[in-house]
Design a protein around this motif. Structure first.
Motif, mmCIF file in Angstrom:
data_model
loop_
_atom_site.group_PDB
_atom_site.id
_atom_site.type_symbol
_atom_site.label_atom_id
_atom_site.label_comp_id
_atom_site.label_asym_id
_atom_site.label_seq_id
_atom_site.Cartn_x
_atom_site.Cartn_y
_atom_site.Cartn_z
ATOM 1 N N ILE A 156 -22.699 -9.774 -24.413
ATOM 2 C CA ILE A 156 -22.672 -11.223 -24.623
ATOM 3 C C ILE A 156 -22.891 -11.454 -26.111
ATOM 4 O O ILE A 156 -23.918 -11.053 -26.660
ATOM 5 C CB ILE A 156 -23.772 -11.942 -23.810
ATOM 6 C CG1 ILE A 156 -23.709 -11.566 -22.325
ATOM 7 C CG2 ILE A 156 -23.693 -13.452 -24.026
ATOM 8 C CD1 ILE A 156 -22.452 -12.015 -21.619
ATOM 9 N N MET A 157 -21.909 -12.071 -26.769
ATOM 10 C CA MET A 157 -21.945 -12.228 -28.224
ATOM 11 C C MET A 157 -21.719 -13.691 -28.606
ATOM 12 O O MET A 157 -20.925 -14.385 -27.968
ATOM 13 C CB MET A 157 -20.830 -11.392 -28.863
ATOM 14 C CG MET A 157 -20.853 -9.917 -28.509
ATOM 15 S SD MET A 157 -22.225 -9.042 -29.230
ATOM 16 C CE MET A 157 -21.847 -9.233 -30.954
ATOM 17 N N PRO A 158 -22.385 -14.145 -29.677
ATOM 18 C CA PRO A 158 -22.079 -15.485 -30.179
ATOM 19 C C PRO A 158 -20.660 -15.494 -30.756
ATOM 20 O O PRO A 158 -20.186 -14.478 -31.263
ATOM 21 C CB PRO A 158 -23.112 -15.719 -31.276
ATOM 22 C CG PRO A 158 -23.637 -14.381 -31.640
ATOM 23 C CD PRO A 158 -23.407 -13.467 -30.475
ATOM 24 N N VAL A 159 -20.004 -16.614 -30.639
ATOM 25 C CA VAL A 159 -18.644 -16.739 -31.143
ATOM 26 C C VAL A 159 -18.503 -18.086 -31.841
ATOM 27 O O VAL A 159 -19.022 -19.095 -31.376
ATOM 28 C CB VAL A 159 -17.600 -16.576 -30.007
ATOM 29 C CG1 VAL A 159 -17.728 -17.660 -28.965
ATOM 30 C CG2 VAL A 159 -16.197 -16.524 -30.544
ATOM 31 N N GLU A 160 -17.855 -18.072 -32.989
ATOM 32 C CA GLU A 160 -17.583 -19.319 -33.711
ATOM 33 C C GLU A 160 -16.353 -19.964 -33.086
ATOM 34 O O GLU A 160 -15.290 -19.344 -33.006
ATOM 35 C CB GLU A 160 -17.324 -19.019 -35.188
ATOM 36 C CG GLU A 160 -17.089 -20.238 -36.021
ATOM 37 C CD GLU A 160 -18.314 -21.134 -36.129
ATOM 38 O OE1 GLU A 160 -18.140 -22.365 -36.112
ATOM 39 O OE2 GLU A 160 -19.427 -20.596 -36.228
ATOM 40 N N LEU A 161 -16.495 -21.185 -32.626
ATOM 41 C CA LEU A 161 -15.370 -21.910 -32.038
ATOM 42 C C LEU A 161 -14.626 -22.614 -33.162
ATOM 43 O O LEU A 161 -14.772 -23.811 -33.395
ATOM 44 C CB LEU A 161 -15.873 -22.887 -30.967
ATOM 45 C CG LEU A 161 -16.596 -22.214 -29.791
ATOM 46 C CD1 LEU A 161 -17.182 -23.251 -28.847
ATOM 47 C CD2 LEU A 161 -15.660 -21.276 -29.060
ATOM 48 N N ALA A 162 -13.832 -21.840 -33.887
ATOM 49 C CA ALA A 162 -13.135 -22.319 -35.078
ATOM 50 C C ALA A 162 -12.075 -23.350 -34.725
ATOM 51 O O ALA A 162 -11.484 -23.313 -33.649
ATOM 52 C CB ALA A 162 -12.478 -21.141 -35.798
ATOM 53 N N GLN A 163 -11.847 -24.238 -35.656
ATOM 54 C CA GLN A 163 -10.738 -25.185 -35.548
ATOM 55 C C GLN A 163 -9.611 -24.649 -36.417
ATOM 56 O O GLN A 163 -9.842 -24.138 -37.515
ATOM 57 C CB GLN A 163 -11.153 -26.564 -36.031
ATOM 58 C CG GLN A 163 -12.196 -27.203 -35.154
ATOM 59 C CD GLN A 163 -12.538 -28.603 -35.637
ATOM 60 O OE1 GLN A 163 -11.895 -29.169 -36.512
ATOM 61 N NE2 GLN A 163 -13.567 -29.168 -35.048
ATOM 62 N N PHE A 164 -8.387 -24.752 -35.933
ATOM 63 C CA PHE A 164 -7.229 -24.286 -36.691
ATOM 64 C C PHE A 164 -6.512 -25.492 -37.275
ATOM 65 O O PHE A 164 -6.399 -26.534 -36.629
ATOM 66 C CB PHE A 164 -6.293 -23.473 -35.790
ATOM 67 C CG PHE A 164 -6.916 -22.194 -35.316
ATOM 68 C CD1 PHE A 164 -6.771 -21.033 -36.059
ATOM 69 C CD2 PHE A 164 -7.663 -22.148 -34.148
ATOM 70 C CE1 PHE A 164 -7.361 -19.850 -35.640
ATOM 71 C CE2 PHE A 164 -8.255 -20.969 -33.722
ATOM 72 C CZ PHE A 164 -8.104 -19.821 -34.476
ATOM 73 N N ARG A 165 -6.059 -25.343 -38.506
ATOM 74 C CA ARG A 165 -5.396 -26.430 -39.204
ATOM 75 C C ARG A 165 -4.135 -25.885 -39.845
ATOM 76 O O ARG A 165 -4.162 -24.883 -40.564
ATOM 77 C CB ARG A 165 -6.320 -27.005 -40.273
ATOM 78 C CG ARG A 165 -5.755 -28.183 -41.007
ATOM 79 C CD ARG A 165 -6.729 -28.798 -42.005
ATOM 80 N NE ARG A 165 -8.049 -28.203 -41.965
ATOM 81 C CZ ARG A 165 -8.762 -27.893 -43.030
ATOM 82 N NH1 ARG A 165 -8.301 -28.143 -44.229
ATOM 83 N NH2 ARG A 165 -9.953 -27.351 -42.926
ATOM 84 N N VAL A 166 -3.013 -26.557 -39.628
ATOM 85 C CA VAL A 166 -1.747 -26.146 -40.229
ATOM 86 C C VAL A 166 -1.804 -26.396 -41.735
ATOM 87 O O VAL A 166 -2.428 -27.352 -42.193
ATOM 88 C CB VAL A 166 -0.548 -26.868 -39.571
ATOM 89 C CG1 VAL A 166 -0.552 -28.351 -39.877
ATOM 90 C CG2 VAL A 166 0.760 -26.221 -39.978
ATOM 91 N N THR A 167 -1.180 -25.519 -42.505
ATOM 92 C CA THR A 167 -1.134 -25.655 -43.953
ATOM 93 C C THR A 167 0.238 -25.185 -44.433
ATOM 94 O O THR A 167 0.935 -24.451 -43.735
ATOM 95 C CB THR A 167 -2.268 -24.834 -44.621
ATOM 96 O OG1 THR A 167 -2.230 -25.074 -46.025
ATOM 97 C CG2 THR A 167 -2.136 -23.364 -44.345
ATOM 98 N N ASP A 168 0.610 -25.600 -45.628
ATOM 99 C CA ASP A 168 1.894 -25.186 -46.187
ATOM 100 C C ASP A 168 1.846 -23.785 -46.776
ATOM 101 O O ASP A 168 2.858 -23.100 -46.847
ATOM 102 C CB ASP A 168 2.353 -26.175 -47.266
ATOM 103 C CG ASP A 168 2.696 -27.535 -46.670
ATOM 104 O OD1 ASP A 168 3.129 -27.581 -45.492
ATOM 105 O OD2 ASP A 168 2.517 -28.551 -47.365
#
Length: 173
Positions: A140-152
């Motif tokens: 059982i590990m902590p996980v960062e719930l990252a947000q993804f953002r489109v970029t050029d």
């Protein structure tokens, strides 16, 4: 019944109105509720082991090259902000020529079904694993719930687009 795993973070996260702080035992270890038939409970051989052993709920016969989804009888409630990782016990490939086809397997925090293991026989002979055989470990590990953002464009790095086997060779693969 509970699985206890070291908590790397005490950030307050929502889990049906319960914070991660509420999911910590008095000794500051994360509490992961579970259900399992008697004898199939996740357990550690030693109190400081990173993973809890998982056993087979039923015997499994694997021919050379076979894959089978094998049940453990275990259901868990992993808190939001954590992930369950399934890895083979180190003796499994060594002694039996069997591994997990998708190692590490991922158990998301909202999954409540039975933990099943995708077993793969990489040996040249048939393997029979009996009911109760310890075959995998659950971390059982902590996980960062990252947000993804489109970029050029992405920031440049020395490695750039160098892929498999390119590190330290000066060539991109």
């Amino acid at each position: 019944m509970i699985i206890v795993a070291a908590a790397a973070t005490v950030a307050l996260l929502s889990l049906s109105g319960v914070s991660i702080r509420d999911m910590l035992a008095d000794d500051q270890r994360l509490v992961v509720p579970y259900t399992a038939p008697s004898g199939l409970e996740p357990h550690r051989a030693h109190p400081t082991d990173a993973g809890a052993d998982l056993c087979l709920a039923n015997s499994v016969v694997l021919q050379p090259g076979d894959r089978k989804l094998a049940g453990t009888g275990v259901h868990v409630a992993i808190p939001t902000g954590y992930v369950g990782l399934l890895v083979p016990r180190s003796s499994l490939p060594h002694k039996y020529g069997v591994t997990l086809a998708n190692s590490p397997g991922i158990i998301d925090s909202d999954y409540r079904g039975e933990i099943k293991l995708n077993l793969l026989n990489i040996d040249r002979k048939q393997v029979i694993l009996p009911t109760g055989q310890r075959v995998a470990q659950l971390l059982i590990m902590p996980v960062e719930l990252a947000q993804f953002r489109v970029t050029d464009a992405l920031p440049q790095t020395v490695r750039g687009e160098g892929g498999h086997g390119s590190t330290g060779t000066g060539t991109a693969a």
